[in-house]
Design a protein around this motif. Sequence first.
Motif, PDB file in Angstrom:
ATOM      1  N   ARG A 151     -34.696 -26.743 -67.153  1.00 50.13           N
ATOM      2  CA  ARG A 151     -35.803 -27.217 -66.311  1.00 50.13           C
ATOM      3  C   ARG A 151     -36.762 -28.069 -67.134  1.00 50.13           C
ATOM      4  NH1 ARG A 151     -35.764 -21.915 -64.050  1.00 50.13           N
ATOM      5  NH2 ARG A 151     -37.604 -21.357 -65.237  1.00 50.13           N
ATOM      6  N   ARG A 152     -37.025 -27.643 -68.373  1.00 47.83           N
ATOM      7  CA  ARG A 152     -37.916 -28.409 -69.248  1.00 47.83           C
ATOM      8  C   ARG A 152     -37.317 -29.773 -69.543  1.00 47.83           C
ATOM      9  NH1 ARG A 152     -37.820 -26.532 -75.124  1.00 47.83           N
ATOM     10  NH2 ARG A 152     -35.903 -27.689 -74.886  1.00 47.83           N
ATOM     11  N   ASP A 153     -36.017 -29.809 -69.872  1.00 50.30           N
ATOM     12  CA  ASP A 153     -35.347 -31.068 -70.183  1.00 50.30           C
ATOM     13  C   ASP A 153     -35.312 -31.994 -68.965  1.00 50.30           C
ATOM     14  OD1 ASP A 153     -34.973 -30.097 -72.728  1.00 50.30           O
ATOM     15  OD2 ASP A 153     -32.847 -29.589 -72.428  1.00 50.30           O
ATOM     16  N   LEU A 154     -35.121 -31.419 -67.772  1.00 45.85           N
ATOM     17  CA  LEU A 154     -35.120 -32.220 -66.553  1.00 45.85           C
ATOM     18  C   LEU A 154     -36.496 -32.847 -66.330  1.00 45.85           C
ATOM     19  CD1 LEU A 154     -33.779 -33.205 -63.913  1.00 45.85           C
ATOM     20  CD2 LEU A 154     -34.478 -31.039 -62.878  1.00 45.85           C
ATOM     21  N   ALA A 157     -36.986 -35.702 -68.807  1.00 48.92           N
ATOM     22  CA  ALA A 157     -36.210 -36.887 -68.438  1.00 48.92           C
ATOM     23  C   ALA A 157     -36.830 -37.585 -67.236  1.00 48.92           C
ATOM     24  CB  ALA A 157     -34.763 -36.492 -68.148  1.00 48.92           C
ATOM     25  N   GLN A 158     -37.311 -36.822 -66.256  1.00 44.32           N
ATOM     26  CA  GLN A 158     -37.959 -37.426 -65.090  1.00 44.32           C
ATOM     27  C   GLN A 158     -39.206 -38.193 -65.511  1.00 44.32           C
ATOM     28  OE1 GLN A 158     -38.341 -33.768 -62.858  1.00 44.32           O
ATOM     29  NE2 GLN A 158     -36.668 -34.319 -61.479  1.00 44.32           N
ATOM     30  N   ALA A 159     -39.980 -37.631 -66.432  1.00 46.86           N
ATOM     31  CA  ALA A 159     -41.190 -38.304 -66.910  1.00 46.86           C
ATOM     32  C   ALA A 159     -40.835 -39.589 -67.652  1.00 46.86           C
ATOM     33  CB  ALA A 159     -41.994 -37.358 -67.807  1.00 46.86           C
ATOM     34  N   GLU A 160     -39.811 -39.531 -68.500  1.00 48.80           N
ATOM     35  CA  GLU A 160     -39.406 -40.720 -69.253  1.00 48.80           C
ATOM     36  C   GLU A 160     -38.908 -41.826 -68.340  1.00 48.80           C
ATOM     37  OE1 GLU A 160     -36.678 -39.714 -72.412  1.00 48.80           O
ATOM     38  OE2 GLU A 160     -38.078 -38.267 -73.277  1.00 48.80           O
ATOM     39  N   LEU A 161     -38.245 -41.457 -67.263  1.00 46.72           N
ATOM     40  CA  LEU A 161     -37.736 -42.447 -66.310  1.00 46.72           C
ATOM     41  C   LEU A 161     -38.779 -42.828 -65.261  1.00 46.72           C
ATOM     42  CD1 LEU A 161     -34.147 -41.055 -65.787  1.00 46.72           C
ATOM     43  CD2 LEU A 161     -34.763 -43.191 -66.921  1.00 46.72           C
ATOM     44  N   GLN A 162     -39.948 -42.206 -65.326  1.00 47.09           N
ATOM     45  CA  GLN A 162     -41.050 -42.456 -64.401  1.00 47.09           C
ATOM     46  C   GLN A 162     -40.617 -42.303 -62.943  1.00 47.09           C
ATOM     47  OE1 GLN A 162     -42.526 -46.313 -65.581  1.00 47.09           O
ATOM     48  NE2 GLN A 162     -43.699 -45.441 -67.265  1.00 47.09           N
ATOM     49  N   ILE A 163     -39.927 -41.203 -62.674  1.00 42.30           N
ATOM     50  CA  ILE A 163     -39.549 -40.883 -61.305  1.00 42.30           C
ATOM     51  C   ILE A 163     -40.236 -39.580 -60.923  1.00 42.30           C
ATOM     52  CG2 ILE A 163     -37.341 -42.110 -61.442  1.00 42.30           C
ATOM     53  CD1 ILE A 163     -35.945 -39.423 -61.705  1.00 42.30           C
ATOM     54  N   HIS A 166     -39.220 -33.278 -59.645  1.00 43.44           N
ATOM     55  CA  HIS A 166     -38.755 -32.268 -58.702  1.00 43.44           C
ATOM     56  C   HIS A 166     -38.000 -31.216 -59.491  1.00 43.44           C
ATOM     57  CE1 HIS A 166     -39.711 -34.699 -55.188  1.00 43.44           C
ATOM     58  NE2 HIS A 166     -39.237 -35.729 -55.862  1.00 43.44           N
ATOM     59  N   SER A 167     -38.179 -29.983 -59.080  1.00 38.05           N
ATOM     60  CA  SER A 167     -37.447 -28.892 -59.718  1.00 38.05           C
ATOM     61  C   SER A 167     -36.192 -28.595 -58.918  1.00 38.05           C
ATOM     62  CB  SER A 167     -38.301 -27.631 -59.777  1.00 38.05           C
ATOM     63  OG  SER A 167     -39.442 -27.854 -60.568  1.00 38.05           O
ATOM     64  N   LEU A 168     -35.116 -28.347 -59.610  1.00 39.94           N
ATOM     65  CA  LEU A 168     -33.900 -27.886 -58.956  1.00 39.94           C
ATOM     66  C   LEU A 168     -33.916 -26.374 -59.045  1.00 39.94           C
ATOM     67  CD1 LEU A 168     -31.291 -30.439 -60.345  1.00 39.94           C
ATOM     68  CD2 LEU A 168     -32.159 -30.287 -58.027  1.00 39.94           C
ATOM     69  N   ILE A 169     -34.321 -25.730 -57.966  1.00 33.79           N
ATOM     70  CA  ILE A 169     -34.398 -24.272 -57.949  1.00 33.79           C
ATOM     71  C   ILE A 169     -33.534 -23.748 -56.819  1.00 33.79           C
ATOM     72  CG2 ILE A 169     -36.669 -24.108 -59.012  1.00 33.79           C
ATOM     73  CD1 ILE A 169     -37.812 -23.711 -56.171  1.00 33.79           C
ATOM     74  N   LEU A 192     -29.944 -36.841 -63.987  1.00 37.45           N
ATOM     75  CA  LEU A 192     -28.762 -36.116 -64.442  1.00 37.45           C
ATOM     76  C   LEU A 192     -27.757 -37.056 -65.103  1.00 37.45           C
ATOM     77  CD1 LEU A 192     -28.337 -33.757 -61.369  1.00 37.45           C
ATOM     78  CD2 LEU A 192     -29.273 -33.169 -63.593  1.00 37.45           C
ATOM     79  N   LEU A 193     -27.583 -38.239 -64.530  1.00 38.32           N
ATOM     80  CA  LEU A 193     -26.681 -39.221 -65.130  1.00 38.32           C
ATOM     81  C   LEU A 193     -27.236 -39.759 -66.447  1.00 38.32           C
ATOM     82  CD1 LEU A 193     -25.547 -41.159 -61.931  1.00 38.32           C
ATOM     83  CD2 LEU A 193     -24.214 -39.498 -63.247  1.00 38.32           C
TER      84      LEU A 193
END
Length: 197
Positions: A151-154, A157-163, A166-169, A192-193
């Motif tokens: 979850r932390r890594d997701l 990555a979302q922050a780095e991609l500026q998107i 959202h949590s996948l729970i 994820l990709l």
Amino acid sequence: MYNTVKTSIKMELMNADYFSATTDMWSSVNMIPYMSLTVHYLSMEWTLKSRCLETVFMPENHTSDNISDALRHAFEEWSLDEKKLACITTDNGANIVAAVKKLNWPWLNCFGHNLHLAVTNAMASVKDRTARAMGLCHTLVSTFSQSWLKRRDLAKAQAELQIPQHSLILVNDSEASVFIRIDLILLSLQVLLWSTE
């Protein structure tokens, strides 16, 4: 503090010209039965307000008589004027629909519940073609639900991609789980990709 907040909400509701309500019967993960009642109204400043007035233990059989008694008690407890009720929204359960009819309240069935039924029925008719995809979605979401590192890594990555983040729970609510799993996986697919490159 509870009494202060309750009194404040009661005053807001007394000043509202009209309100609508939603109610649902549900069980906790321990299978303890509850009924929730939420009201929706416009404040004096024309701000839409939603207040969950109560979630009460409901050990009685969920008959229309017991549900209508519980709803009437909730309205009395919160000094709600039935004449100001625009409508109450519920699922399509025969017991809750019959309870609302007994109370002679205006009723509206839940669009989200109806959409869920339509999607579930449509997916059931093509289950052989969707089962693998839904299984993969479930596995993917389970992986993120059970690992704070993932979850932390997701999130990183979302922050780095500026998107949007959202949590996948894992969602146990059958009405929401199909929609949330697919929606969040599609939203997170770019991350994820990207994280596998």
